[in-house]
Motif scaffolding. Structure first.
Motif, PDB file in Angstrom:
ATOM      1  N   UNK A  33      -5.506   0.258  -5.491  1.00 24.23           N
ATOM      2  CA  UNK A  33      -5.111   1.389  -6.336  1.00 24.23           C
ATOM      3  C   UNK A  33      -6.191   2.460  -6.376  1.00 24.23           C
ATOM      4  N   UNK A  34      -7.437   2.056  -6.625  1.00 25.53           N
ATOM      5  CA  UNK A  34      -8.510   3.046  -6.717  1.00 25.53           C
ATOM      6  C   UNK A  34      -8.805   3.660  -5.356  1.00 25.53           C
ATOM      7  N   UNK A  85       0.830  -1.198   0.000  1.00 32.81           N
ATOM      8  CA  UNK A  85       0.000   0.000   0.000  1.00 32.81           C
ATOM      9  C   UNK A  85       0.870   1.255   0.000  1.00 32.81           C
ATOM     10  N   UNK A  86       2.006   1.203   0.701  1.00 31.01           N
ATOM     11  CA  UNK A  86       2.889   2.366   0.771  1.00 31.01           C
ATOM     12  C   UNK A  86       3.414   2.744  -0.606  1.00 31.01           C
ATOM     13  N   UNK A 137       2.363   1.724 -12.014  1.00 29.69           N
ATOM     14  CA  UNK A 137       1.251   0.954 -11.458  1.00 29.69           C
ATOM     15  C   UNK A 137       0.499   0.145 -12.510  1.00 29.69           C
ATOM     16  N   UNK A 138       0.915   0.257 -13.769  1.00 30.79           N
ATOM     17  CA  UNK A 138       0.224  -0.489 -14.820  1.00 30.79           C
ATOM     18  C   UNK A 138       0.439  -1.985 -14.649  1.00 30.79           C
ATOM     19  N   UNK A 177       3.168   6.505  -5.365  1.00 25.18           N
ATOM     20  CA  UNK A 177       2.973   6.843  -6.779  1.00 25.18           C
ATOM     21  C   UNK A 177       1.774   7.770  -6.948  1.00 25.18           C
ATOM     22  N   UNK A 178       0.688   7.485  -6.245  1.00 22.26           N
ATOM     23  CA  UNK A 178      -0.512   8.322  -6.317  1.00 22.26           C
ATOM     24  C   UNK A 178      -0.183   9.755  -5.908  1.00 22.26           C
TER      25      UNK A 178
END
Length: 357
Positions: A163-164, A61-62, A89-90, A67-68
């Motif tokens: 991710x979302x 998660x970190x 993240x793809x 990246x987010x």
């Protein structure tokens, strides 16, 4: 009204070669979509492994949050109602293609909902040598498969969910899933919003707001019918007018809500979302979107996943249970058998009346 789309558009030599090259890479299991950017690597200087679905599930998660935050995805989503995740993240395209093929050819299809389309393609008559148009019935959509497929469960309920959730700043859960298999000559979809149709199934007993996650399986281009988006700060308070669905219509076609009147759609600025296979994009349920027909010689496949806020509750099973009931009731009203054998073609023709352009 059902519209026929023949694959009659001329395809240039350059485009054909590019498509053939992509097909060859897929056949050999080679992908050029694994992108590394040392500027966003972890402390050890390397990106997390993405060699398998299990490896995706192990990404922390970190790292996702890093990246987010680096790309300010939350702000992008707020301002435009859409954001495209960066390559870090793809999902490797070979993983998405493998999962797709395994699903399409799965022998365990008891719980899957399938939709077909009659495709018109231009071929050469072997006896006369003349060009003729042939009709072929093709599988174009699969739904309700995550619960029965382990790798899809890991992908959708683990990696993509996290991710979302990071991009929206709140935990999300899977509401429904749809695999689109737009074949060569496959139709596009008319301009529409997702939220109105997603609310129909459960009404006041279900969630009110949704976010869609799209993962490209093949490279998405203008010629193969990529997603087209009208970006903006869309919300229920600032949304396009939509056409009311037909009373007692098919829940998959004329009975769906969310279609945008063409006179309104013509005033919107739709942009093509062209991207490599494996790209992840998210958009909210009030974002106008559409797609065109696939005029390329290869499929344009993509998975579309709908999530809702975890605080609203889990509705995945309830959604599909309700949709089965609505579909069954509609079949009874129009006189189709329940076993879907003798009347399969009639039903599939009815399902293909979803507005397309």
């Amino acid at each position: 009204m059902k519209e026929s789309h023949a694959l009659l558009e001329y395809i240039s030599d350059e485009e054909t070669m590019a498509s053939a090259d992509e097909a060859l890479r897929e056949l050999l299991g080679i992908t050029s979509l694994d992108v590394k950017d040392d500027s966003s690597c972890g402390d050890d200087g390397e990106l997390p492994s993405k060699e398998s679905v299990e490896a995706l599930g192990d990404i922390s998660d970190d790292f996702i949050q890093q990246i987010v935050d680096t790309y300010d995805l939350k702000e992008q989503y707020k301002i435009t109602s859409v954001c495209v995740f960066p390559p870090e993240l793809s999902i490797p395209a070979f993983i998405m293609r493998k999962l797709t093929e395994e699903l399409v050819w799965s022998s365990d299809s008891r719980v899957m909902d399938k939709t077909y389309e009659t495709i018109q393609v231009l071929t050469n008559d072997k006896s006369s040598g003349e060009s003729i148009i042939e009709e072929r019935r093709k599988l174009t959509r699969l739904e309700n498969f995550v619960d029965s497929q382990k790798d899809w469960d890991i992908l959708c309920n683990n990696y993509l969910r996290r991710c979302v959730s990071a991009a929206l700043g709140m935990p999300q859960v899977l509401y429904k899933e749809k695999l689109n298999l737009k074949p060569p000559g496959g139709s596009g979809f008319a301009p529409h919003l997702d939220n109105p149709s997603l609310r129909i199934a459960l009404g006041d007993n279900g969630p009110k707001d949704f976010v869609t996650v799209m993962v490209a399986i093949d490279n998405m281009t203008s010629s193969n019918g990529c997603l087209r988006l009208a970006k903006g700060e869309w919300s229920e308070e600032n949304a396009c007018a939509v056409i009311l669905p037909e009373e007692n219509g098919s829940p998959d076609a004329s009975g769906r809500a969310g279609a945008i009147p063409l006179e309104i759609a013509e005033t919107l600025n739709f942009e093509d979302l062209e991207c490599p296979g494996g790209t992840i994009a998210i958009f909210n349920g009030w974002l106008p979107h559409r797609s065109s027909a696939n005029s390329s010689p290869f499929p344009r496949r993509a998975v579309f996943l709908t999530y809702n806020a975890a605080s609203d509750g889990m509705f995945h099973a309830a959604y599909y249970e309700r949709m089965r009931k609505l579909r069954s009731e509609w079949r009874q009203r129009v006189g189709l058998s329940q076993n879907c054998d003798s009347d399969e073609k009639a039903e599939l023709d009815a399902l293909s009346t979803i507005p397309r352009i």
